[in-house]
Design a protein around this motif. Sequence first.
Motif, PDB file in Angstrom:
ATOM      1  N   LEU A  81       0.830  -1.207   0.000  1.00 37.18           N
ATOM      2  CA  LEU A  81       0.000   0.000   0.000  1.00 37.18           C
ATOM      3  C   LEU A  81       0.863   1.255   0.000  1.00 37.18           C
ATOM      4  O   LEU A  81       0.560   2.243  -0.705  1.00 37.18           O
ATOM      5  CB  LEU A  81      -0.933   0.002   1.216  1.00 37.18           C
ATOM      6  N   THR A  82       1.929   1.238   0.767  1.00 33.88           N
ATOM      7  CA  THR A  82       2.836   2.387   0.812  1.00 33.88           C
ATOM      8  C   THR A  82       3.497   2.607  -0.546  1.00 33.88           C
ATOM      9  O   THR A  82       3.599   3.748  -1.024  1.00 33.88           O
ATOM     10  CB  THR A  82       3.910   2.169   1.892  1.00 33.88           C
ATOM     11  N   GLU A  83       3.930   1.525  -1.187  1.00 28.97           N
ATOM     12  CA  GLU A  83       4.528   1.645  -2.516  1.00 28.97           C
ATOM     13  C   GLU A  83       3.537   2.224  -3.516  1.00 28.97           C
ATOM     14  O   GLU A  83       3.923   2.987  -4.421  1.00 28.97           O
ATOM     15  CB  GLU A  83       4.996   0.271  -3.000  1.00 28.97           C
ATOM     16  N   TRP A  84       2.265   1.874  -3.358  1.00 32.84           N
ATOM     17  CA  TRP A  84       1.249   2.370  -4.271  1.00 32.84           C
ATOM     18  C   TRP A  84       0.748   3.765  -3.892  1.00 32.84           C
ATOM     19  O   TRP A  84      -0.034   4.364  -4.633  1.00 32.84           O
ATOM     20  CB  TRP A  84       0.061   1.395  -4.300  1.00 32.84           C
ATOM     21  N   GLY A  85       1.154   4.263  -2.745  1.00 33.46           N
ATOM     22  CA  GLY A  85       0.771   5.607  -2.345  1.00 33.46           C
ATOM     23  C   GLY A  85      -0.639   5.749  -1.831  1.00 33.46           C
ATOM     24  O   GLY A  85      -1.250   6.818  -1.952  1.00 33.46           O
ATOM     25  N   VAL A  86      -1.169   4.670  -1.244  1.00 31.73           N
ATOM     26  CA  VAL A  86      -2.516   4.722  -0.659  1.00 31.73           C
ATOM     27  C   VAL A  86      -2.432   4.364   0.813  1.00 31.73           C
ATOM     28  O   VAL A  86      -1.521   3.661   1.258  1.00 31.73           O
ATOM     29  CB  VAL A  86      -3.491   3.786  -1.394  1.00 31.73           C
ATOM     30  N   GLU A  87      -3.396   4.844   1.583  1.00 28.59           N
ATOM     31  CA  GLU A  87      -3.343   4.676   3.033  1.00 28.59           C
ATOM     32  C   GLU A  87      -3.962   3.368   3.515  1.00 28.59           C
ATOM     33  O   GLU A  87      -3.623   2.873   4.584  1.00 28.59           O
ATOM     34  CB  GLU A  87      -4.035   5.853   3.719  1.00 28.59           C
ATOM     35  N   GLY A  88      -4.898   2.829   2.774  1.00 27.99           N
ATOM     36  CA  GLY A  88      -5.562   1.589   3.184  1.00 27.99           C
ATOM     37  C   GLY A  88      -6.169   0.903   1.987  1.00 27.99           C
ATOM     38  O   GLY A  88      -6.087   1.389   0.856  1.00 27.99           O
ATOM     39  N   PHE A  89      -6.776  -0.257   2.219  1.00 29.80           N
ATOM     40  CA  PHE A  89      -7.467  -0.938   1.128  1.00 29.80           C
ATOM     41  C   PHE A  89      -8.973  -0.835   1.319  1.00 29.80           C
ATOM     42  O   PHE A  89      -9.470  -0.548   2.410  1.00 29.80           O
ATOM     43  CB  PHE A  89      -7.010  -2.401   1.016  1.00 29.80           C
ATOM     44  N   ASN A  90      -9.702  -1.084   0.236  1.00 31.40           N
ATOM     45  CA  ASN A  90     -11.139  -0.824   0.221  1.00 31.40           C
ATOM     46  C   ASN A  90     -11.994  -2.084   0.323  1.00 31.40           C
ATOM     47  O   ASN A  90     -13.085  -2.044   0.901  1.00 31.40           O
ATOM     48  CB  ASN A  90     -11.509  -0.093  -1.068  1.00 31.40           C
ATOM     49  N   TYR A  91     -11.532  -3.174  -0.246  1.00 29.83           N
ATOM     50  CA  TYR A  91     -12.329  -4.394  -0.320  1.00 29.83           C
ATOM     51  C   TYR A  91     -11.539  -5.588   0.203  1.00 29.83           C
ATOM     52  O   TYR A  91     -10.339  -5.707  -0.043  1.00 29.83           O
ATOM     53  CB  TYR A  91     -12.726  -4.701  -1.771  1.00 29.83           C
ATOM     54  N   LEU A  92     -12.237  -6.471   0.902  1.00 31.76           N
ATOM     55  CA  LEU A  92     -11.662  -7.740   1.329  1.00 31.76           C
ATOM     56  C   LEU A  92     -12.587  -8.859   0.858  1.00 31.76           C
ATOM     57  O   LEU A  92     -13.781  -8.861   1.180  1.00 31.76           O
ATOM     58  CB  LEU A  92     -11.517  -7.791   2.848  1.00 31.76           C
ATOM     59  N   VAL A  93     -12.033  -9.799   0.092  1.00 29.75           N
ATOM     60  CA  VAL A  93     -12.794 -10.951  -0.375  1.00 29.75           C
ATOM     61  C   VAL A  93     -12.143 -12.201   0.212  1.00 29.75           C
ATOM     62  O   VAL A  93     -11.033 -12.581  -0.181  1.00 29.75           O
ATOM     63  CB  VAL A  93     -12.825 -11.044  -1.913  1.00 29.75           C
ATOM     64  N   ASN A  94     -12.831 -12.816   1.163  1.00 36.42           N
ATOM     65  CA  ASN A  94     -12.335 -14.045   1.797  1.00 36.42           C
ATOM     66  C   ASN A  94     -12.739 -15.236   0.929  1.00 36.42           C
ATOM     67  O   ASN A  94     -13.724 -15.913   1.182  1.00 36.42           O
ATOM     68  CB  ASN A  94     -12.911 -14.174   3.212  1.00 36.42           C
ATOM     69  N   MET A  95     -11.930 -15.484  -0.103  1.00 37.94           N
ATOM     70  CA  MET A  95     -12.263 -16.477  -1.110  1.00 37.94           C
ATOM     71  C   MET A  95     -11.601 -17.831  -0.877  1.00 37.94           C
ATOM     72  O   MET A  95     -12.169 -18.877  -1.198  1.00 37.94           O
ATOM     73  CB  MET A  95     -11.845 -15.946  -2.492  1.00 37.94           C
ATOM     74  N   ALA A  96     -10.386 -17.851  -0.336  1.00 42.89           N
ATOM     75  CA  ALA A  96      -9.579 -19.073  -0.278  1.00 42.89           C
ATOM     76  C   ALA A  96     -10.320 -20.200   0.432  1.00 42.89           C
ATOM     77  O   ALA A  96     -10.955 -19.995   1.474  1.00 42.89           O
ATOM     78  CB  ALA A  96      -8.253 -18.798   0.428  1.00 42.89           C
ATOM     79  N   GLY A  97     -10.233 -21.394  -0.139  1.00 40.90           N
ATOM     80  CA  GLY A  97     -10.883 -22.551   0.475  1.00 40.90           C
ATOM     81  C   GLY A  97     -10.558 -23.815  -0.274  1.00 40.90           C
ATOM     82  O   GLY A  97     -10.060 -23.780  -1.404  1.00 40.90           O
ATOM     83  N   THR A  98     -10.826 -24.930   0.349  1.00 42.03           N
ATOM     84  CA  THR A  98     -10.610 -26.229  -0.271  1.00 42.03           C
ATOM     85  C   THR A  98     -11.831 -27.110  -0.018  1.00 42.03           C
ATOM     86  O   THR A  98     -12.690 -26.784   0.810  1.00 42.03           O
ATOM     87  CB  THR A  98      -9.362 -26.927   0.284  1.00 42.03           C
ATOM     88  N   SER A  99     -11.867 -28.212  -0.733  1.00 42.12           N
ATOM     89  CA  SER A  99     -12.980 -29.144  -0.600  1.00 42.12           C
ATOM     90  C   SER A  99     -12.819 -30.019   0.638  1.00 42.12           C
ATOM     91  O   SER A  99     -11.718 -30.493   0.935  1.00 42.12           O
ATOM     92  CB  SER A  99     -13.038 -30.035  -1.845  1.00 42.12           C
ATOM     93  N   HIS A 100     -13.920 -30.211   1.358  1.00 40.77           N
ATOM     94  CA  HIS A 100     -13.932 -31.104   2.526  1.00 40.77           C
ATOM     95  C   HIS A 100     -15.209 -31.921   2.464  1.00 40.77           C
ATOM     96  O   HIS A 100     -16.307 -31.402   2.638  1.00 40.77           O
ATOM     97  CB  HIS A 100     -13.891 -30.301   3.833  1.00 40.77           C
TER      98      HIS A 100
END
Length: 253
Positions: A81-100
């Motif tokens: 974020l610092t490298e991109w010059g922004v203070e924070g992020f806007n969206y969080l997508v909790n996508m990661a998962g596996t089959s059980h």
Amino acid sequence: MRAVNTVAIVTGGSRGLGRSTVEALARRGVASIFTYHSNKSAADDVVGSVARSGARAVALQLDTSDTRAFPAFAQEIQRVLTEWGVEGFNYLVNMAGTSHSGLLGEITEDALDDAYRIHVKGPLFLTQTLLSQITDGGRIINISSGLTRFAYPGWLPYASMKGAVEVMTHYMAKELGSRRIAVNTVAPGAIQTDFSDGMVRDNPEVAHHIAGITALGRVGLPDDIGPMIASLLSEENRWVNAQRIEVSGGQAI
């Protein structure tokens, strides 16, 4: 390359629905920091795809079942974020998962614990860890499954954890409302990916069965989901909050 104004964090963004989400966000000018578990080559391919669309993406390795790794991951996010010059992020997508999967008489305690760490504990504590970095007025999407509405024998462990995710979403929405952060659940139906060893993608009998019980007459594709998530995160859907939105083409209705 566009300047960075809006940033999404997408776990599991190197393949399947996660990749489709990262690429759909890129087409809307959204930069992504996405995670991959072990396949760096696939992650690099997504970064290249995003770059060709004129947006930015960074891939970071993360095992979302290992909560001990989350503080260091948050530091890496801050570095980007610092490298991109922004203070924070806007969206969080909790996508990661596996089959059980497993029938009631076959489920082991270790397997159930593993499903819990990946699908419930991981998203909960990752969201907690990143709360100070997400901007007020941001968006969070947790991923569930159509299997919380319709039942197929053998999916009890996975579906039960996704049911917990849906309840978790309601509580997150309630608690984060004061910061104007909307939290929703997206519940895909059967999709042609490598999920569960490509069960829907690679097994014609399964695909034919799913198509036959789906109102729109086919199985889902990754790009039926990613663009929908990108749309839900956008300002046009700012008043959608604490909802479970199934994206299944009308499966098992």
